[in-house]
Design a protein around this motif. Structure first.
Motif, PDB file in Angstrom:
ATOM      1  N   GLY A   1      -2.534   5.483  -0.019  1.00  0.00           N
ATOM      2  CA  GLY A   1      -3.640   4.691   0.282  1.00  0.00           C
ATOM      3  C   GLY A   1      -4.106   3.844  -0.861  1.00  0.00           C
ATOM      4  O   GLY A   1      -5.242   3.299  -0.842  1.00  0.00           O
ATOM      5  N   LYS A   2      -3.516   3.325  -1.714  1.00  0.00           N
ATOM      6  CA  LYS A   2      -3.826   2.626  -2.765  1.00  0.00           C
ATOM      7  C   LYS A   2      -2.868   1.330  -2.670  1.00  0.00           C
ATOM      8  O   LYS A   2      -1.735   1.266  -2.430  1.00  0.00           O
ATOM      9  N   THR A   3      -3.639   0.145  -2.764  1.00  0.00           N
ATOM     10  CA  THR A   3      -2.880  -1.106  -2.556  1.00  0.00           C
ATOM     11  C   THR A   3      -2.732  -1.881  -4.120  1.00  0.00           C
ATOM     12  O   THR A   3      -3.777  -2.007  -4.669  1.00  0.00           O
ATOM     13  N   ALA A   4      -1.364  -2.247  -4.221  1.00  0.00           N
ATOM     14  CA  ALA A   4      -1.152  -2.823  -5.460  1.00  0.00           C
ATOM     15  C   ALA A   4      -1.930  -4.381  -5.401  1.00  0.00           C
ATOM     16  O   ALA A   4      -1.771  -5.023  -4.467  1.00  0.00           O
ATOM     17  N   ASP A   5      -2.451  -4.745  -6.435  1.00  0.00           N
ATOM     18  CA  ASP A   5      -3.521  -6.042  -6.528  1.00  0.00           C
ATOM     19  C   ASP A   5      -2.551  -7.036  -7.325  1.00  0.00           C
ATOM     20  O   ASP A   5      -2.991  -8.270  -7.111  1.00  0.00           O
TER      21      ASP A   5
ATOM     22  N   GLY B   1       2.184   2.525 -12.337  1.00  0.00           N
ATOM     23  CA  GLY B   1       1.109   3.236 -13.020  1.00  0.00           C
ATOM     24  C   GLY B   1       1.840   4.362 -13.846  1.00  0.00           C
ATOM     25  O   GLY B   1       0.889   4.958 -14.689  1.00  0.00           O
TER      26      GLY B   1
ATOM     27  N   ARG C   1       7.868   3.712  -5.064  1.00  0.00           N
ATOM     28  CA  ARG C   1       6.400   3.489  -5.422  1.00  0.00           C
ATOM     29  C   ARG C   1       5.572   4.156  -6.260  1.00  0.00           C
ATOM     30  O   ARG C   1       4.503   3.795  -6.800  1.00  0.00           O
TER      31      ARG C   1
ATOM     32  N   THR D   1       0.930  -1.131  -0.017  1.00  0.00           N
ATOM     33  CA  THR D   1       0.120  -0.048  -0.019  1.00  0.00           C
ATOM     34  C   THR D   1       0.882   1.228   0.021  1.00  0.00           C
ATOM     35  O   THR D   1       1.802   1.408   0.765  1.00  0.00           O
ATOM     36  N   ASN D   2       0.518   2.196  -0.798  1.00  0.00           N
ATOM     37  CA  ASN D   2       1.273   3.501  -0.822  1.00  0.00           C
ATOM     38  C   ASN D   2       0.225   4.719  -1.154  1.00  0.00           C
ATOM     39  O   ASN D   2      -0.577   4.532  -2.144  1.00  0.00           O
TER      40      ASN D   2
END
Length: 666
Positions: free
Chosen positions: A265-269, A447, A443, A262-263
């Motif tokens: 607030g977004k978690t890599a899936d 994207g 991080r 998580t970075n």
């Protein structure tokens, strides 16, 4: 990064050489002739013949685990960087100057004691099992070693996309073998490690530290048993294991991986897991371990990570194990040297811009451009002439070679440190915040388009590297100095030295792992089945050759671990030789000081690998380093017909191989 090479050397600025000297830095033609030992027969010990007197007469400084051409140039690089930082440290608007000043202020560090790290240690102590994963994630952002090291890199099978890579960790010793081998040396090292763990816990004020240290050691030993070997861990196919977060949690139950991924607030899936079985076993060990053991291990890792930014009592104790016990180094480096390293590590691109402006003239880059072009051309001819490779695969190899990017000297873009808070009176805070800044930068790649302009070494680094995902070869400014490269030296020596380094990096893209990447940088097979079988068989011959080397009784070179670097040396020297011969335009090289051009070429190669090494450091490298010990890197010459013609070794020479036994790959 995959497939990196380390290289090292001299002590004179290229600027000075280019503008002030009329003769080479070393000897009459660029080689240190007095450093030879001509009493040694080249066919018995070519390293000793080329470097024996130097080796006998050159002590290892007290603050070094080894000393050679790389460390000699590293000292020069540090001195130059120090001169720059000494000018900047009094300037409040200089982020490098503030970082440097904060490290030099030892009095302030000693006065603060352990107070700067106490809030973090208090947080570790109050962490329960439910909060352990979040604490590990925060530790990782601060630069503390965690059970699951992770970073962002290109997806090997989709090189235009960034992805998180996660690997095995959770141990404090250099390798699984340090926990599992039952030799007298390893038993002694484990006893010293136990004492180190105890000492670190005592610094933190923990009670019953000796007993608790034993529990940490037992925990790590269990993890080490599940670790993959270094041979398996360098296999690009075996370590490519794509997982969704859901899949990873199912395979490695017992640890919540979401906080690590998580970075902002977004978690890599989705991520890549290098050693899935080891990661799963570590998660299981964490689940079974008492929270007190997990806390104690994190306390130790935290003090280790920040030892150099705390009072010398902590730093000296940490060095006593990692510096002296594991590497044999008697003394820490002078504070100014450590201050330089800290500053370059914290804000590398800031000081690098000044360094290259002063010490890397345009003519050096132009000369290097030409050398690289010549060696690349030679590699193309080598591919065309391979008897064991079919035309279909040759065409793909040529396509890959044509796709190369070469980076020389320094980046054409620099990182921006806006937002990084560096203060002249806060060393610990600077270290903590710069680590967090680096993690956020890492991080932040997710994207976004792949940053092909990015470098993974500073211009002051005495090194070079190949990056298969980028199809690039990279040569920092500081390695482009004598004896690697000297504009005044005989071309044979330059081609044997920097030419072979260039060739080595080119060859990494065609070694046992680099050859798995295609012209786009994708992990994809471009070989026919028959050609790959032939290539592997040639590689096995080189594995067997290096497996026979025994630096000390019972301690052998691992030919499989060092295969990539050995292919790089073998092929790199071969194409450098071809490039040198082509540069002569069909004319014979002159004889200089009784040495033929061919002899000077191979001596140039031997000279760059001069290195004296302490026994503990040599032992560690033998277990962990993908490079063979330096004398055996020099010994790659025994596979070259041209070396036999140049030095005419006796048939019973220790290095002598029959023609059919000589390994030739690229």
């Amino acid at each position: 990064m995959k497939s990196m090479i380390v290289a090292a050397l001299a002590a004179v600025s290229l600027t000075a050489v280019a503008h002030a000297q009329t003769k080479p830095t070393f000897g009459s033609y660029g080689f240190d002739t007095p450093g030879m030992d001509k009493a040694v027969k080249p066919g018995d010990d070519f390293y000793g013949f080329a470097n024996g007197t130097w080796a006998k007469d050159t002590p290892i400084p007290a603050d070094r685990s080894n000393y050679g051409m790389f460390t000699l140039l590293d000292d020069l690089s540090k001195e130059r960087t120090k001169a720059i930082l000494d000018e900047l440290k009094g300037k409040p608007d200089s982020i490098s100057g503030r970082a440097y000043a904060s490290y030099l202020d030892q009095a302030a560090v000693e006065a603060k004691g352990l107070a700067p790290i106490q809030p973090w240690l208090a947080q570790v102590r109050k962490t329960d099992k439910a909060g352990y994963a979040a604490m590990v994630a925060e530790a990782g952002r601060a630069g503390i070693r965690t059970p699951f090291p992770n970073y962002v890199n290109q997806d090997d099978k989709d090189p235009e996309t960034y992805i998180i890579n996660l690997s095995q960790g959770g141990i404090g010793l250099p390798d699984r073998d340090y926990y599992l081998l039952d030799t007298e040396k390893m038993q002694k090292t484990r006893a010293a490690y136990l004492a180190h763990l105890t000492r670190m816990l005592e610094f933190a004020g923990e009670k019953d530290a000796a007993t608790r240290a034993q529990a940490v050691l037992a925990f790590e030993t269990g993890i080490a048993k599940a670790h993959w070997t270094r041979v398996d861990s360098r296999d690009a196919d075996k370590t490519y294991n794509k997982r969704t977060l859901t899949q990873l949690q199912a395979e490695a139950a017992g640890f919540d991986f979401a906080p690590l991924l998580t970075n902002a607030g977004k978690t890599a899936d989705v991520l890549l897991v290098a050693q899935p079985s080891a990661v799963a076993a570590t998660a299981k060990a964490i689940q079974a371990a008492p929270i007190g053991v997990l806390r104690d291990q994190m306390i130790v890792r935290s003090l280790e990570a920040f030892a150099n930014y705390l009072p010398d009592s902590v730093a000296d104790a940490n060095f006593a194990f990692y510096g002296t016990e594991l590497n044999g180094t008697p003394a820490r480096q002078a504070r100014w040297k450590r201050a330089v390293d800290f500053t370059v590590g914290s804000v590398p691109d800031d000081v690098s811009q000044v360094y290259v402006a002063r010490y890397f003239p345009p003519e050096t880059k132009a000369a290097m451009d030409l050398l690289v072009k010549n060696v690349l051309t030679a590699m193309g001819h080598r591919i065309d002439g391979l008897a064991w490779m079919q035309p279909e695969t040759k065409a793909k190899a040529r396509e890959k070679l044509a796709s190369f990017t070469t980076k020389i000297g320094y980046p054409d873009r620099w990182k921006d440190y806006a937002g990084l808070d560096i203060r002249a009176d806060d060393l610990f805070g600077n270290a903590w915040r710069s680590n967090q800044f680096d993690m956020a930068y890492d991080r932040g790649k997710l994207g976004t388009p792949v940053r092909r302009w990015e470098w993974f070494m500073t211009p002051m680094t005495i090194n070079a590297y190949a990056n298969p995902g980028m199809n690039e070869i990279v040569f920092p400014a500081a390695i482009l100095q004598p004896p690697f490269f000297d504009p005044k030296a005989d071309p044979a020596v330059n081609y044997g030295a920097i030419g072979a380094v260039i060739g080595h990096e080119i060859s990494h893209h065609f070694d046992d792992q680099g050859s798995k990447y295609d012209a786009t940088g994708k992990l994809a097979n471009w070989w026919t089945e028959q050609d790959m079988a032939r290539f592997k068989a040639l590689g096995e011959k080189l594995v067997t050759q290096y497996n026979a080397y025994e630096p000390r009784p019972g301690e052998r070179v691992n030919g499989a671990l060092t295969l990539g670097e050995n292919i790089g040396d073998l092929a790199g020297l071969a194409i450098a030789y071809d490039a040198w011969k082509a540069s002569l335009g069909g004319k014979p090289a002159p004889v200089i000081d009784g040495m033929t051009g061919e002899q000077r070429f191979f001596l140039g190669w031997a000279q760059i690998w001069r290195r004296n090494m302490r026994e503990a450091a040599a032992r560690q490298r033998l277990l962990t380093d993908t490079h063979a010990p330096d004398p055996y890197r020099v010994d790659i010459v025994r596979n070259f017909d041209q070396w036999y013609e140049a030095f005419k070794p006796a048939p019973d020479g220790k290095l002598v191989l029959k023609p059919e036994e000589r390994v030739k790959i690229w």
